[in-house]
Design a protein around this motif. Sequence first.
Motif, PDB file in Angstrom:
ATOM      1  N   GLY A 117      67.713 -25.846  57.435  1.00 40.38           N
ATOM      2  CA  GLY A 117      67.123 -24.294  57.738  1.00 40.38           C
ATOM      3  C   GLY A 117      66.388 -24.252  56.414  1.00 40.38           C
ATOM      4  O   GLY A 117      66.232 -24.814  55.595  1.00 40.38           O
ATOM      5  N   THR A 118      65.586 -23.316  56.565  1.00 47.41           N
ATOM      6  CA  THR A 118      63.997 -22.489  55.160  1.00 47.41           C
ATOM      7  C   THR A 118      64.925 -21.410  54.975  1.00 47.41           C
ATOM      8  O   THR A 118      64.921 -20.801  55.215  1.00 47.41           O
ATOM      9  CB  THR A 118      63.039 -23.198  56.416  1.00 47.41           C
ATOM     10  N   THR A 119      65.039 -21.728  53.383  1.00 49.18           N
ATOM     11  CA  THR A 119      64.877 -20.371  52.951  1.00 49.18           C
ATOM     12  C   THR A 119      62.807 -20.202  52.235  1.00 49.18           C
ATOM     13  O   THR A 119      61.880 -20.683  52.306  1.00 49.18           O
ATOM     14  CB  THR A 119      65.076 -20.881  51.437  1.00 49.18           C
ATOM     15  N   LEU A 120      62.653 -19.354  52.303  1.00 52.33           N
ATOM     16  CA  LEU A 120      61.389 -18.504  51.582  1.00 52.33           C
ATOM     17  C   LEU A 120      61.087 -18.196  50.606  1.00 52.33           C
ATOM     18  O   LEU A 120      62.131 -18.098  49.827  1.00 52.33           O
ATOM     19  CB  LEU A 120      61.157 -17.444  52.921  1.00 52.33           C
ATOM     20  N   ASN A 121      59.921 -18.557  49.664  1.00 52.58           N
ATOM     21  CA  ASN A 121      59.130 -18.621  48.123  1.00 52.58           C
ATOM     22  C   ASN A 121      59.288 -16.467  47.974  1.00 52.58           C
ATOM     23  O   ASN A 121      59.562 -16.234  49.323  1.00 52.58           O
ATOM     24  CB  ASN A 121      58.143 -18.510  48.333  1.00 52.58           C
ATOM     25  N   GLN A 122      59.375 -16.594  47.180  1.00 57.00           N
ATOM     26  CA  GLN A 122      59.202 -15.246  46.467  1.00 57.00           C
ATOM     27  C   GLN A 122      57.580 -14.944  46.434  1.00 57.00           C
ATOM     28  O   GLN A 122      56.691 -15.475  47.114  1.00 57.00           O
ATOM     29  CB  GLN A 122      59.014 -15.117  45.108  1.00 57.00           C
ATOM     30  N   LEU A 123      57.940 -12.945  46.393  1.00 58.30           N
ATOM     31  CA  LEU A 123      56.305 -12.879  46.393  1.00 58.30           C
ATOM     32  C   LEU A 123      55.322 -13.010  45.131  1.00 58.30           C
ATOM     33  O   LEU A 123      56.431 -13.299  44.453  1.00 58.30           O
ATOM     34  CB  LEU A 123      56.779 -11.450  46.714  1.00 58.30           C
TER      35      LEU A 123
END
Length: 403
Positions: A260-266
């Motif tokens: 699984g991959t988690t996305l970065n913040q804005l």
Amino acid sequence: MNFDLTAFRAEFAFFNQQPDWVYLDNAATMHKPAAVISAEAEFYQTFNANVHRGAHQLSQQATQKFEQARDTVAEYLNTRAREEIIWCSGATAALNQLAYGLMGTVLHPGDRVLISALEHHANIVPWQFHCEQLGVLLDVIPLDANHQLDVAEYQRLLALKPKVVSIAQVSNVLGHIQPVAVMVQQAKAAGAITIIDGAQGILLQQPDVQQLDCDFYVFSGHKVYGPTGIGVLYGKRPKLELLRPLLYGGEMIQQVSFSGTTLNQLPYRLEAGTPNIAGAIGLAAALRWLQPWDHLAIAQHKQQLLQQLHHGLQQLSGIELISQLQNNAGIIAFNIKGEHHSDVAALLNQQQIAVRAGTHCAMPLFAAIGKSGAVRMSLAAYNTPQDVARTLVAVRQVLEILS
Ligand SMILES: Cc1ncc(COP(=O)(O)O)c(C=O)c1O
């Protein structure tokens, strides 16, 4: 009020290099002042490196300048936070990100999106394509007899409760300024997410996105004296959080594994890949250079040029003006009766007058007004009364040749 046209124009090396040209294709792209060219050159010559990932000083310097450029844009637009500025390649990329990013998150089958008949293809085709795929309905605000948005129809279409309203601030064909502030308020009252395509509006006056209160505002660097290949997607933070990223890859992730991959913040979540670093630095240089000039005086100068051009064309027999002078940001669309717009532009080109002919990426607008195309002359602050006078002589000559 004070606008030193000679000093302003002297900032653009192009006019020294090419003194014989009259450049009236500013709605397509603008010339760049020395500040922009030297900011880009300085990046490549003295600290060229990739951003956000280097252990070395050059990368740190590039990152610092790149992030400072974000601050400059955030200040220019008066955003609430720097994270509300997303770099992209231009207005087209920003509108594509919005159309893609709202589908399935905000927009679901049977929902409605509202655009207008005078939009650039960049604010039509992405909606058309994605709406069709998901079963979202696309409504279009028609034009009235004066080629302005039909206000009554806008009210009727808002009553259908669109989830998204996306409209241009200024028509790239006619130059007509749209009442976006009011339209945004009305759209919000109807519960819609609001998008302003500021590609032609960014130069009207310094936009204050908090005052406009739109959810998203997009523009391209090259239409505000900046480089090509860089643009801005502004969004209110909670609304940006709703967007499904269009691009996936490096930079936009926090953690990647095959489980699984988690996305970065804005803002990084929406900025996959190596950005246009020089472009961002160049765009910030353009805005910093532009800011101290008297914007009101510049607007007045452009209005005088517009009137000179409009009245001059009006006096020539055989000219059919399509744009209106009132409420116009500095664009004139016209035809010579019985002649093809491409022939007119070609004859003007022979006299070194740079204009554009065709449908200007706005085919539905031409269908709405019943024309096959037009010649477009678009003014910028560096244009002079002499430019306009020469253009009018050239048009007269074209009329003689074609008669
Ligand atoms: C109103 C409007 N929207 C969007 C665009 C697309 O801009 P770009 O080609 O820089 O992405 C343009 C370009 O002319 C435009 O005039």
